[in-house]
Motif scaffolding. Sequence first.
Motif, short mmCIF file in Angstrom:
data_model
loop_
_atom_site.label_atom_id
_atom_site.label_comp_id
_atom_site.label_asym_id
_atom_site.label_seq_id
_atom_site.Cartn_x
_atom_site.Cartn_y
_atom_site.Cartn_z
N TYR A 202 -10.38 49.05 -35.48
CA TYR A 202 -9.68 48.30 -34.44
C TYR A 202 -8.70 47.34 -35.12
O TYR A 202 -8.93 46.89 -36.25
CB TYR A 202 -10.66 47.47 -33.62
CG TYR A 202 -11.50 48.24 -32.63
CD1 TYR A 202 -12.71 48.82 -33.02
CD2 TYR A 202 -11.11 48.39 -31.31
CE1 TYR A 202 -13.49 49.52 -32.11
CE2 TYR A 202 -11.89 49.08 -30.39
CZ TYR A 202 -13.08 49.64 -30.80
OH TYR A 202 -13.85 50.33 -29.90
N GLN B 94 -6.48 43.63 -34.36
CA GLN B 94 -6.44 42.46 -33.50
C GLN B 94 -5.29 41.55 -33.92
O GLN B 94 -5.26 41.07 -35.05
CB GLN B 94 -7.76 41.70 -33.55
CG GLN B 94 -7.85 40.54 -32.58
CD GLN B 94 -9.20 39.83 -32.65
OE1 GLN B 94 -9.80 39.70 -33.72
NE2 GLN B 94 -9.70 39.37 -31.50
N GLY C 282 -7.15 40.61 -27.80
CA GLY C 282 -8.33 41.45 -27.91
C GLY C 282 -8.14 42.50 -28.99
O GLY C 282 -7.17 42.47 -29.75
N LEU C 283 -9.06 43.44 -29.04
CA LEU C 283 -9.03 44.48 -30.06
C LEU C 283 -8.45 45.77 -29.50
O LEU C 283 -8.81 46.19 -28.39
CB LEU C 283 -10.45 44.76 -30.57
CG LEU C 283 -11.03 43.79 -31.58
CD1 LEU C 283 -11.43 42.49 -30.90
CD2 LEU C 283 -12.24 44.40 -32.27
N LEU D 7 -8.01 49.85 -30.21
CA LEU D 7 -8.59 50.95 -30.97
C LEU D 7 -7.48 51.71 -31.70
O LEU D 7 -6.53 52.18 -31.08
CB LEU D 7 -9.33 51.90 -30.03
CG LEU D 7 -9.99 53.12 -30.65
CD1 LEU D 7 -11.09 52.71 -31.61
CD2 LEU D 7 -10.55 54.04 -29.56
#
Lengths: 114, 114
Positions: free
Chosen positions: B36, B38, B43-44, B46
């Motif tokens: 992931y 960031q 947020g993260l 994918l």
Amino acid sequence: DTGVSQNPRHKITKRGQNVTFRCDPISEHNRLYWYRQTLGQGPEFLTYFQNEAQLEKSRLLSDRFSAERPKGSFSTLEIQRTEQGDSAMYLCASSLGGISPEAFFGQGTRLTVV
Amino acid sequence: AQSVTQPDIHITVSEGASLELRCNYSYGATPYLFWYVQSPGQGLQLLLKYFSGDTLVQGIKGFEAEFKRSQSSFNLRKPSVHWSDAAEYFCALHGETSGSRLTFGEGTQLTVNP
């Protein structure tokens, strides 16, 4: 595709107050997760729902923390009697589960306890 | 017990140079593995995933990762880094015996010099 939505994005609260965060997962996803991330660390698992059932809770989730997912749709995470140590980013994620375990994350809620 | 280790806390590369971010895992069987990314305050996202089959997996933004069972590694690579790749990168593991949680490494902060 609206993705995972979290509200609010930021929350500043005084120590001892209660706070509640909301997460709206991707609509067809039946699994929903909450993670906590402190500065310089990777996310840490808090709890997980399969539909409306809370199936797993981390020991990080003290009795001041409660999460719900009524009707298997959105979820709320409540922290009672906040402490300065609760300051963190709270991340929500959702997944289809089964053969598609990859989780998709929201933007997070940044909590600051003063 | 399962764990993920990202040995490099911070990596700096020049724009256009190649990149390799290391990830080692500990798990009793073959896990599902993820990378992931960031960006600050976000947020993260994918990047890619490995479930089974071909050990070299392709992801978004020109990233790839190679699963090496003998080394318990899942390193992330990119042949030519762009300034917009500057971010924090997390390797994560999902194991069948761990419920549905993801276990994350502590992250690698990538700085890209012009």
